[in-house]
Design a protein around this motif. Structure first.
Motif, mmCIF file in Angstrom:
data_model
loop_
_atom_site.group_PDB
_atom_site.id
_atom_site.type_symbol
_atom_site.label_atom_id
_atom_site.label_comp_id
_atom_site.label_asym_id
_atom_site.label_seq_id
_atom_site.Cartn_x
_atom_site.Cartn_y
_atom_site.Cartn_z
ATOM 1 N N LEU A 27 0.641 -1.288 0.269
ATOM 2 C CA LEU A 27 -0.041 -0.410 -0.341
ATOM 3 C C LEU A 27 0.296 1.195 0.098
ATOM 4 N N VAL A 28 2.123 1.295 0.001
ATOM 5 C CA VAL A 28 2.755 2.327 -0.181
ATOM 6 C C VAL A 28 2.459 2.880 -1.140
ATOM 7 N N PHE A 29 2.225 2.100 -2.167
ATOM 8 C CA PHE A 29 2.195 3.245 -3.259
ATOM 9 C C PHE A 29 1.288 3.954 -4.131
ATOM 10 N N TYR A 30 0.093 3.443 -2.801
ATOM 11 C CA TYR A 30 -1.137 4.182 -2.572
ATOM 12 C C TYR A 30 -0.948 5.884 -1.820
ATOM 13 N N PHE A 31 0.213 5.707 -1.248
ATOM 14 C CA PHE A 31 0.390 7.049 -0.486
ATOM 15 C C PHE A 31 1.302 8.339 -1.328
ATOM 16 N N ILE A 32 1.375 7.557 -2.291
ATOM 17 C CA ILE A 32 2.759 7.856 -3.029
ATOM 18 C C ILE A 32 2.135 9.243 -3.147
ATOM 19 N N PRO A 33 0.985 9.442 -4.694
ATOM 20 C CA PRO A 33 0.222 10.745 -4.768
ATOM 21 C C PRO A 33 0.173 11.777 -3.927
ATOM 22 N N ILE A 34 -0.575 11.062 -2.293
ATOM 23 C CA ILE A 34 -0.540 12.149 -1.342
ATOM 24 C C ILE A 34 0.527 12.620 -1.059
ATOM 25 N N PHE A 35 1.981 12.603 -0.886
ATOM 26 C CA PHE A 35 2.639 13.596 -0.757
ATOM 27 C C PHE A 35 3.072 13.799 -1.802
ATOM 28 N N TRP A 42 -9.379 17.595 3.044
ATOM 29 C CA TRP A 42 -10.011 16.883 3.322
ATOM 30 C C TRP A 42 -9.832 15.552 2.094
ATOM 31 N N ASP A 43 -9.024 15.597 1.115
ATOM 32 C CA ASP A 43 -9.143 14.494 -0.264
ATOM 33 C C ASP A 43 -7.763 13.190 1.429
ATOM 34 N N ILE A 44 -7.223 14.003 1.433
ATOM 35 C CA ILE A 44 -6.095 13.303 2.719
ATOM 36 C C ILE A 44 -6.761 12.715 2.899
ATOM 37 N N GLY A 45 -7.798 12.820 3.977
ATOM 38 C CA GLY A 45 -9.104 12.290 5.226
ATOM 39 C C GLY A 45 -9.726 11.344 4.865
ATOM 40 N N VAL A 46 -10.601 11.527 2.727
ATOM 41 C CA VAL A 46 -10.907 10.419 2.742
ATOM 42 C C VAL A 46 -10.370 9.037 1.928
ATOM 43 N N CYS A 47 -9.117 9.652 1.185
ATOM 44 C CA CYS A 47 -7.797 8.718 0.815
ATOM 45 C C CYS A 47 -7.569 7.779 2.523
ATOM 46 N N LEU A 48 -7.820 7.907 3.588
ATOM 47 C CA LEU A 48 -7.232 7.072 4.385
ATOM 48 C C LEU A 48 -8.370 6.896 4.881
#
Length: 373
Positions: A27-35, A42-48
């Motif tokens: 799931l580390v690849f899931y967080f790459i676009p976030i950083f 709000w979008d970060i909260g939805v992603c989490l």
């Protein structure tokens, strides 16, 4: 990602099940676009928040049967599609679904399922304006690769299950053979003794009824002796036939024959045999010597050990004069236990009664014989 546990529910809480948390490192690849991208809080909260039901679905798929795996797989795909407009790292979620598709389904079903998943990626790329080279091409290759890995992992798990099943069947067969062997050995050792106990108990009862206490006491003392001897033999058999070796056992048999009034001669050199073969030979000689005591009405018995070419011959000869030999469970049991070691049993009734056990010479003794010659 690693394999999943497809064992029954009672065995799912294994080390593999506990290590399933480690495989979520993908799931580390899931967080790459976030950083990389500057996302609103709000979008970060939805992603989490999306990760909570996704992880639940991951373990749901991890523990599912083939028939029910479709539900958590579809749920993971739906969650990936829902979060894609916010986070293109949803490709990581789709790869988990691709793995389970490859793991649970046949090659044909997995092919069409992965093709449908690629179609979904293409549609999302067109609708949301995501770079197709990244989302469709790279993402498609990644999902197909992980799906093929899931297929290979399923093959490995199936092979492991077949191996375990084969080992279980072999173990069960070995247990059945061992039970049969123990049953045969107990019959050979105890059959006559139990018959004697029954007859002497019946005779003692009749003598007591007639008031002949002296003869009844004789029968009871003999019955007690047989029972004690039987108990000793049962203990030896149940304790995996622990014995003092061929030499001590043969000496004991010779003494038993002498105690029954026979003169005994022992000829030849005793061979050195593997422990399993030695045990079966001791039981076979015990049966033959018991037959001499019970049936031969002989006054002399000879036990002879000979080596001829690549064979070892062990003969039990008595001067009784039986006309025929009724082959019962005792002799059949000897043949069965010897056949396991390519041995055989023969007998001859001319002039005297001779039973001969023939065994192939162990390889170690063949080599020693060759050196000595």
């Amino acid at each position: 990602m690693k394999s999943i546990n497809i064992m029954p529910k009672t065995r799912r809480k294994t080390t593999e099940d506990k290590l399933a948390w480690i495989y979520l490192v993908n799931l580390v690849f899931y967080f790459i676009p976030i950083f990389i991208n500057e996302m609103p809080l709000w979008d970060i909260g939805v992603c989490l928040l999306i990760l909570i039901p996704f992880i639940y679905c991951y373990f749901w798929a991890h523990r599912s049967s083939k028939q029910k795996a479709i539900y958590p797989i579809l749920a993971m795909i739906a969650l990936g599609a829902l979060i894609t407009p916010i986070n293109a790292g949803s490709l990581a979620l789709f790869t988990f679904a691709g793995f389970f598709i490859g793991f649970y389904y046949s090659l044909r079903t997995a092919f069409f399922s992965l093709l449908a998943l690629l179609t979904l990626l293409t549609a999302l790329s067109l609708l949301l304006g995501i770079n197709p080279y990244f989302f469709v091409l790279y993402g498609g290759l990644l999902i197909i690769g992980v799906g093929l890995f899931g297929l290979a992992e399923r093959k490995r798990v199936e092979a492991k299950c077949r191996q375990q099943q084969s080992e279980a069947e072999i173990s069960q067969l070995a247990t059945m053979l061992e039970r049969e062997r123990i049953g045969r050995d107990l019959h050979d050792i105890m059959g006559h003794n139990l018959s004697s106990i029954s007859l002497k108990a019946e005779l003692a009862e009749k003598l007591l009824t007639k008031g002949d206490l002296e003869q009844a006491g004789v029968q009871l003392r003999e019955l007690n002796e047989i029972a004690r001897d039987s108990l000793t033999q049962i203990r030896q058999t149940v304790s995996d036939y622990k014995h003092k070796g061929l030499s001590a056992s043969v000496m004991q048999l010779c003494q038993t024959l002498r105690d029954k009034g026979l003169s005994v001669s022992l000829e030849g050199d005793l061979p050195t045999l593997p422990s399993t073969l030695e045990t079966q030979l001791i039981l076979s000689l015990t049966e033959l010597c018991n037959n001499v005591i019970r049936h031969s009405q002989a006054s002399h018995c000879a036990i002879t050990f000979e080596r001829f070419n690549d064979e070892i011959n062990i003969s039990v000869t008595d001067n009784g004069t039986p006309q025929t030999v009724n082959e019962g469970n005792g002799l059949n049991g000897i043949r069965e236990r010897l056949s396991e070691f390519q041995g055989k049993l023969d007998y001859c009734l001319e002039q005297q009664c001779r039973f001969t056990i023939t065994l192939p010479m162990p390889e170690e003794q063949k080599l020693m014989s060759g050196v000595q010659s």
